[in-house]
Scaffold this active site. Sequence first.
Site, PDB file in Angstrom:
ATOM      1  N   LYS A 155      38.887 -59.372 -35.001  1.00  0.00           N
ATOM      2  CA  LYS A 155      37.773 -58.650 -35.104  1.00  0.00           C
ATOM      3  C   LYS A 155      36.434 -59.805 -35.422  1.00  0.00           C
ATOM      4  CE  LYS A 155      34.885 -55.709 -37.910  1.00  0.00           C
ATOM      5  NZ  LYS A 155      34.834 -55.050 -39.220  1.00  0.00           N
TER       6      LYS A 155
ATOM      7  N   GLY B  34      29.224 -51.073 -45.880  1.00  0.00           N
ATOM      8  CA  GLY B  34      29.273 -50.751 -47.115  1.00  0.00           C
ATOM      9  C   GLY B  34      28.254 -49.633 -47.365  1.00  0.00           C
TER      10      GLY B  34
ATOM     11  N   ALA C 170      31.603 -49.406 -39.358  1.00  0.00           N
ATOM     12  CA  ALA C 170      30.652 -49.626 -40.610  1.00  0.00           C
ATOM     13  C   ALA C 170      29.857 -48.583 -40.767  1.00  0.00           C
ATOM     14  CB  ALA C 170      29.870 -50.999 -40.459  1.00  0.00           C
ATOM     15  N   GLY C 171      29.478 -48.184 -42.213  1.00  0.00           N
ATOM     16  CA  GLY C 171      28.725 -47.050 -42.649  1.00  0.00           C
ATOM     17  C   GLY C 171      29.210 -45.633 -42.740  1.00  0.00           C
TER      18      GLY C 171
ATOM     19  N   ASN D 220      36.218 -49.126 -44.177  1.00  0.00           N
ATOM     20  CA  ASN D 220      37.067 -49.658 -45.348  1.00  0.00           C
ATOM     21  C   ASN D 220      36.249 -48.954 -46.579  1.00  0.00           C
ATOM     22  OD1 ASN D 220      37.507 -53.066 -46.777  1.00  0.00           O
ATOM     23  ND2 ASN D 220      38.249 -51.289 -47.311  1.00  0.00           N
TER      24      ASN D 220
END
Length: 269
Positions: free
Chosen positions: A110, A171, A198-199, A220
């Site tokens: 990635k 994040g 993301a987000g 994550n």
Amino acid sequence: MMRLGLQSHYNRTMEPLVIAGRAFQSRLIVGTGKYKDGAETRRAIEASGAEIVTVAVRRVNLDRSKESLLDFIDPQRYFLLPNTAGCYTAEEAIRAARLGREVGLSDWVKIEVIGDQRTLYPDVLATVEATRILVKEGFIVLPYTSDDIVVARRLIDAGAAAVMPLGAPIGSGLGIQNVANLRILRELITEVPLIVDAGVGTASDAALAMELGADAVLMNSGIAMADNPVLMAEAMQHAVLAGRQAYCAGRMPRKLYATASSPMEGISR
């Protein structure tokens, strides 16, 4: 007997996620950063039902005489996807990818090339460059990128095995900020998987991404930073599945005015 149309929708829901010819049953991809310890990381991954787990090459302790993140992730059970988190140039990202392959992590990667330290937005030009070089070296490349169709096309032309647009800054937990762009990406990208990366902050964000037609969601912080990461991981698993089912089912049309739930015809007055 299930009607033919219903069977067709059901079959679409159950189709595996296929990346570079490899099939995965789960459409949730999870990261391994920000957990309080390795044991919590392992429990959350198990609760998520994910099959693909991303690991930052820079965070992996390659000296196996010491405790390593890899001690808590069974490579026989999970597909490890190294990422180049923390890289700010194409050269750094390429070096990290090569290192991950050399130590036996994977020839999949990635790619993240950060262009701005405060927003962690990707440097798309460097990302395209790194993708092109690594594909020529035999890597399966999944690039983190902006939600821009032009950039997505450049990445596909460079050989990317998927396109991974951000839903919001890494994040941030803001959820999907540009629904229109994701709709455009979904409509115009058909040759490789579209993975929202993301987000995502909570389960409804993951469900929305899937309802918009994303093939998968990578997250994550939304799990790791929850008060109860293990419970949130389980919620994300259900959300991704529910969003996929809703997308395949096809939502009802939006209307400005009400429509009676029960037909009015035949009702005596």
